[in-house]
Design a protein around this motif. Structure first.
Motif, PDB file in Angstrom:
ATOM      1  N   GLY A  22       0.734  -1.228   0.000  1.00 20.02           N
ATOM      2  CA  GLY A  22       0.000   0.000   0.000  1.00 20.02           C
ATOM      3  C   GLY A  22       0.765   1.280   0.000  1.00 20.02           C
ATOM      4  O   GLY A  22       1.069   1.849   1.034  1.00 20.02           O
ATOM      5  N   SER A  23       1.057   1.798  -1.169  1.00 20.58           N
ATOM      6  CA  SER A  23       1.458   3.193  -1.221  1.00 20.58           C
ATOM      7  C   SER A  23       0.266   4.056  -0.834  1.00 20.58           C
ATOM      8  O   SER A  23       0.419   5.204  -0.443  1.00 20.58           O
ATOM      9  CB  SER A  23       1.916   3.553  -2.635  1.00 20.58           C
ATOM     10  N   GLN A  24      -0.935   3.482  -0.937  1.00 26.43           N
ATOM     11  CA  GLN A  24      -2.145   4.169  -0.522  1.00 26.43           C
ATOM     12  C   GLN A  24      -2.552   3.663   0.860  1.00 26.43           C
ATOM     13  O   GLN A  24      -2.888   2.491   1.023  1.00 26.43           O
ATOM     14  CB  GLN A  24      -3.286   3.894  -1.513  1.00 26.43           C
ATOM     15  N   PRO A  25      -2.575   4.493   1.894  1.00 24.50           N
ATOM     16  CA  PRO A  25      -2.950   4.023   3.228  1.00 24.50           C
ATOM     17  C   PRO A  25      -4.377   3.519   3.300  1.00 24.50           C
ATOM     18  O   PRO A  25      -4.705   2.681   4.137  1.00 24.50           O
ATOM     19  CB  PRO A  25      -2.750   5.269   4.103  1.00 24.50           C
ATOM     20  N   ASP A  26      -5.262   4.012   2.414  1.00 22.35           N
ATOM     21  CA  ASP A  26      -6.647   3.557   2.423  1.00 22.35           C
ATOM     22  C   ASP A  26      -6.775   2.073   2.097  1.00 22.35           C
ATOM     23  O   ASP A  26      -7.795   1.456   2.376  1.00 22.35           O
ATOM     24  CB  ASP A  26      -7.470   4.346   1.404  1.00 22.35           C
ATOM     25  N   LEU A  27      -5.773   1.496   1.490  1.00 26.77           N
ATOM     26  CA  LEU A  27      -5.862   0.094   1.088  1.00 26.77           C
ATOM     27  C   LEU A  27      -5.778  -0.870   2.265  1.00 26.77           C
ATOM     28  O   LEU A  27      -5.758  -2.081   2.069  1.00 26.77           O
ATOM     29  CB  LEU A  27      -4.762  -0.228   0.073  1.00 26.77           C
ATOM     30  N   GLU A  60      -3.983  -9.609   2.038  1.00 25.88           N
ATOM     31  CA  GLU A  60      -2.705  -9.818   2.716  1.00 25.88           C
ATOM     32  C   GLU A  60      -1.662  -8.802   2.258  1.00 25.88           C
ATOM     33  O   GLU A  60      -0.951  -8.207   3.067  1.00 25.88           O
ATOM     34  CB  GLU A  60      -2.211 -11.242   2.449  1.00 25.88           C
ATOM     35  N   THR A  61      -1.558  -8.608   0.963  1.00 26.51           N
ATOM     36  CA  THR A  61      -0.551  -7.685   0.433  1.00 26.51           C
ATOM     37  C   THR A  61      -1.114  -6.286   0.161  1.00 26.51           C
ATOM     38  O   THR A  61      -0.353  -5.389  -0.183  1.00 26.51           O
ATOM     39  CB  THR A  61       0.035  -8.239  -0.875  1.00 26.51           C
ATOM     40  N   ARG A  62      -2.445  -6.138   0.274  1.00 27.60           N
ATOM     41  CA  ARG A  62      -3.133  -4.872   0.038  1.00 27.60           C
ATOM     42  C   ARG A  62      -2.849  -4.348  -1.371  1.00 27.60           C
ATOM     43  O   ARG A  62      -2.515  -3.178  -1.573  1.00 27.60           O
ATOM     44  CB  ARG A  62      -2.762  -3.844   1.111  1.00 27.60           C
ATOM     45  N   GLN A  63      -3.062  -5.232  -2.325  1.00 30.84           N
ATOM     46  CA  GLN A  63      -2.854  -4.882  -3.728  1.00 30.84           C
ATOM     47  C   GLN A  63      -4.134  -5.107  -4.525  1.00 30.84           C
ATOM     48  O   GLN A  63      -4.887  -6.051  -4.274  1.00 30.84           O
ATOM     49  CB  GLN A  63      -1.741  -5.735  -4.343  1.00 30.84           C
ATOM     50  N   GLU A 117     -12.122 -15.388   2.821  1.00 23.15           N
ATOM     51  CA  GLU A 117     -12.355 -15.220   1.394  1.00 23.15           C
ATOM     52  C   GLU A 117     -13.709 -15.738   0.930  1.00 23.15           C
ATOM     53  O   GLU A 117     -13.898 -15.984  -0.254  1.00 23.15           O
ATOM     54  CB  GLU A 117     -11.242 -15.910   0.599  1.00 23.15           C
ATOM     55  N   ARG A 118     -14.675 -15.899   1.847  1.00 24.14           N
ATOM     56  CA  ARG A 118     -16.016 -16.256   1.388  1.00 24.14           C
ATOM     57  C   ARG A 118     -16.573 -15.141   0.514  1.00 24.14           C
ATOM     58  O   ARG A 118     -16.283 -13.968   0.734  1.00 24.14           O
ATOM     59  CB  ARG A 118     -16.934 -16.501   2.590  1.00 24.14           C
ATOM     60  N   THR A 119     -17.394 -15.507  -0.430  1.00 22.63           N
ATOM     61  CA  THR A 119     -17.833 -14.548  -1.443  1.00 22.63           C
ATOM     62  C   THR A 119     -19.088 -13.781  -1.029  1.00 22.63           C
ATOM     63  O   THR A 119     -19.784 -13.233  -1.874  1.00 22.63           O
ATOM     64  CB  THR A 119     -18.095 -15.265  -2.777  1.00 22.63           C
ATOM     65  N   VAL A 120     -19.406 -13.732   0.257  1.00 20.50           N
ATOM     66  CA  VAL A 120     -20.562 -12.980   0.715  1.00 20.50           C
ATOM     67  C   VAL A 120     -20.200 -11.494   0.771  1.00 20.50           C
ATOM     68  O   VAL A 120     -19.239 -11.098   1.424  1.00 20.50           O
ATOM     69  CB  VAL A 120     -21.030 -13.470   2.101  1.00 20.50           C
ATOM     70  N   ARG A 121     -20.974 -10.687   0.083  1.00 19.13           N
ATOM     71  CA  ARG A 121     -20.741  -9.251   0.037  1.00 19.13           C
ATOM     72  C   ARG A 121     -21.951  -8.507   0.612  1.00 19.13           C
ATOM     73  O   ARG A 121     -23.034  -9.086   0.721  1.00 19.13           O
ATOM     74  CB  ARG A 121     -20.460  -8.823  -1.407  1.00 19.13           C
ATOM     75  N   PHE A 122     -21.775  -7.255   0.955  1.00 16.66           N
ATOM     76  CA  PHE A 122     -22.857  -6.524   1.607  1.00 16.66           C
ATOM     77  C   PHE A 122     -22.784  -5.052   1.223  1.00 16.66           C
ATOM     78  O   PHE A 122     -21.888  -4.619   0.506  1.00 16.66           O
ATOM     79  CB  PHE A 122     -22.761  -6.681   3.128  1.00 16.66           C
ATOM     80  N   GLY A 123     -23.716  -4.257   1.759  1.00 20.27           N
ATOM     81  CA  GLY A 123     -23.710  -2.814   1.551  1.00 20.27           C
ATOM     82  C   GLY A 123     -25.095  -2.273   1.294  1.00 20.27           C
ATOM     83  O   GLY A 123     -25.721  -2.589   0.282  1.00 20.27           O
ATOM     84  N   ASN A 124     -25.619  -1.479   2.243  1.00 19.84           N
ATOM     85  CA  ASN A 124     -26.950  -0.896   2.154  1.00 19.84           C
ATOM     86  C   ASN A 124     -26.874   0.622   2.050  1.00 19.84           C
ATOM     87  O   ASN A 124     -25.894   1.236   2.484  1.00 19.84           O
ATOM     88  CB  ASN A 124     -27.779  -1.278   3.383  1.00 19.84           C
ATOM     89  N   GLY A 125     -27.928   1.236   1.524  1.00 24.57           N
ATOM     90  CA  GLY A 125     -27.967   2.687   1.434  1.00 24.57           C
ATOM     91  C   GLY A 125     -28.060   3.336   2.804  1.00 24.57           C
ATOM     92  O   GLY A 125     -27.174   4.080   3.217  1.00 24.57           O
ATOM     93  N   VAL A 126     -29.160   3.071   3.523  1.00 28.63           N
ATOM     94  CA  VAL A 126     -29.331   3.484   4.914  1.00 28.63           C
ATOM     95  C   VAL A 126     -29.753   2.261   5.707  1.00 28.63           C
ATOM     96  O   VAL A 126     -30.767   1.636   5.389  1.00 28.63           O
ATOM     97  CB  VAL A 126     -30.388   4.593   5.081  1.00 28.63           C
ATOM     98  N   GLU A 127     -28.980   1.918   6.727  1.00 26.97           N
ATOM     99  CA  GLU A 127     -29.285   0.753   7.553  1.00 26.97           C
ATOM    100  C   GLU A 127     -29.466   1.163   9.010  1.00 26.97           C
ATOM    101  O   GLU A 127     -28.579   1.775   9.613  1.00 26.97           O
ATOM    102  CB  GLU A 127     -28.171  -0.289   7.471  1.00 26.97           C
ATOM    103  N   MET A 128     -30.630   0.829   9.577  1.00 26.26           N
ATOM    104  CA  MET A 128     -30.854   0.961  11.016  1.00 26.26           C
ATOM    105  C   MET A 128     -30.650  -0.407  11.637  1.00 26.26           C
ATOM    106  O   MET A 128     -31.358  -1.359  11.305  1.00 26.26           O
ATOM    107  CB  MET A 128     -32.262   1.483  11.297  1.00 26.26           C
TER     108      MET A 128
END
Length: 451
Positions: free
Chosen positions: A137-142, A182-185, A258-269
């Motif tokens: 990571g040259s990018q810290p966000d990674l 692991e390598t953040r690439q 590394e399970r392939t379950v992904r997520f992400g909601n617009g607004v979650e309570m």
């Protein structure tokens, strides 16, 4: 009489919520609460922040300030910030307000960083059609997962998504990508350096863009390109999300392996919520659901209002699940929302579990279920118009809605089974609109496919 009383009770609670928020904003001004300004282009974090001329510059500086109940934070319109906004708690009647000032587009908070730097990319030694960012990571966000890469071709105003894969060997098609935790690439398949190819290339990070919990108003902001939630509201009380645009959200890995379950909601309570309103927001291209109440703990959800929101090409419009039998849903109102083209967004083709539907309910073990779904438009979906993985659909008060289906994917007409629920896994039901109405008692005053 019960229905009339329920109508009056629901309207009273809506009116009460509006009055509480409005009174809080007025009271804040009367008590001389502070206003802080944020200007990404001309501000400085060394400034006092209390005028447009002495504005702060970054979201980091906003998060550092010990804001007091009634304070307001104003982001300059037409500008862009990167990072996560962690809202401070106000108190009842004195919310902390995050909004805008000046002319122009809504202030934009990005949950991503740009990959449009030629120096970031080198060809892989193993395959010259694959480009890779530097190790560690040259990018810290990674340091956190990259759940999506949002792309815009040169000269093209529309966005599209790269396709996330789970190993370098899976990168077989143009615009496939893999993130190595692991390598953040980042590994990205392209014939040329990606920075030369695109006008926009945003690596969406697995972080919630906004987090708010108690006595907060978020008004008139835009959120985009994050691979966790747009707005996360854990155990929220007395909060309002209003007039916000939330787009290109989700796709991060739900688990650390590394399970392939992904997520992400617009607004979650998450878990309990009380006296919360989400209104006038526009949701587009969300991997999971635009709006959601959910949680596994013993909790109470009371006086939650989702109203006058619009969703486009999200996988689901609204989702609810609660898995604890002691949970109480004392009052949720979902009204005057419009959900269009669920399941036709970027995430559907990448999902292992395709659930394109405007109304989704997983396990519902709550002992009290008081939920009203009225005066909405549910128009077109990839899979179904109702998808309940439980047998409690008849306990929801669903009526006075407009249901449409345009016939995409070969599904059209009253004869098409589009209303699905599961009676505890034994006898799943998938029926037409008329059969659904007859079997549940719902939507007696609703329309299906009106001209």
């Amino acid at each position: 009489m019960r229905d009339f009383m329920y109508e009056c009770f629901g309207l009273r609670k809506v009116f009460f919520a509006i009055c509480v928020m409005s009174a809080g904003l007025l009271l804040a001004g009367e008590l001389g609460a502070a206003e802080y300004y944020v200007d990404a282009e001309r501000g400085s974090d060394a400034n006092a922040g209390q005028s447009p001329e002495t504005a702060w510059q970054s979201v980091t500086r906003v998060n550092q300030e010990e804001l007091k109940p009634g304070d307001r934070v104003l982001f300059r319109s037409g500008q862009v910030w990167r990072g996560r906004l962690v809202c401070r708690n106000g108190q009842p009647g004195q919310p902390i307000v995050y909004t805008s000032f000046g002319e122009g587009a809504k202030p934009l908070l990005l949950g991503s960083f740009s990959l449009l730097d030629r120096a970031l990319w080198t060809r892989s030694a193993e395959n010259d059609a694959i480009w890779v960012t530097p190790e560690n990571g040259s990018q810290p966000d990674l340091f956190c997962d990259v759940g999506n890469i949002i792309l815009r071709n040169q000269g093209d105003p529309s966005r599209h998504a790269a396709f996330k894969k789970w190993s370098v060997n899976d990168l077989t098609k143009d615009e496939d990508f893999y993130y190595n935790k692991e390598t953040r690439q980042i590994y990205f398949r392209s014939e040329e350096n990606p920075a030369d190819r695109y006008e926009e290339m945003e690596a969406a990070l697995r972080r919630n863009i906004i987090v708010c919990q108690e006595s907060v108003v978020v008004d008139g902001l835009a959120l985009s390109c994050g691979s966790a939630h747009g707005v996360s509201m854990p155990e929220a009380k007395d909060c309002m999300i209003r007039n916000c645009d939330i787009s290109w959200i989700g796709g991060g890995s739900l688990y650390s392996d590394e399970r392939t379950v992904r997520f992400g909601n617009g607004v979650e309570m998450w878990n309990s919520a009380a006296n919360c309103v989400v209104e006038g927001c526009v949701f587009e291209e969300v991997y999971d659901v635009a709006m959601s109440n959910q949680g596994p703990e013993v909790c109470v959800v009371d006086n939650v209002i989702w109203r006058n929101n619009t969703t486009h090409r999200c996988e689901q419009g609204y989702e609810i699940w609660f898995t604890n039998s002691e949970t109480e849903i004392r009052g949720i109102l979902f009204e005057k929302n419009e959900c269009y083209d669920c399941g036709f967004g970027w995430g559907h083709s990448q999902r292992p579990n395709k659930l394109g539907t405007p109304l989704l309910s997983y396990s519902m073990k709550a002992k009290v279920l008081n939920f009203k779904i009225h005066n909405n438009v549910f128009a077109n979906s990839k899979d179904t118009l109702i998808w309940f993985l439980n047998n409690r659909v008849d306990e929801f008060d669903i009526d006075h809605n407009v249901w449409r289906h345009e016939g995409k994917d070969g599904k059209s007409g009253l004869e098409t089974p589009l209303f699905f629920w599961d009676t505890e896994g034994a006898n799943p039901v998938n029926v037409t609109f008329e059969e659904y109405r007859e079997r549940t008692g719902n939507d007696k005053n609703s329309q299906f496919n009106p001209q």
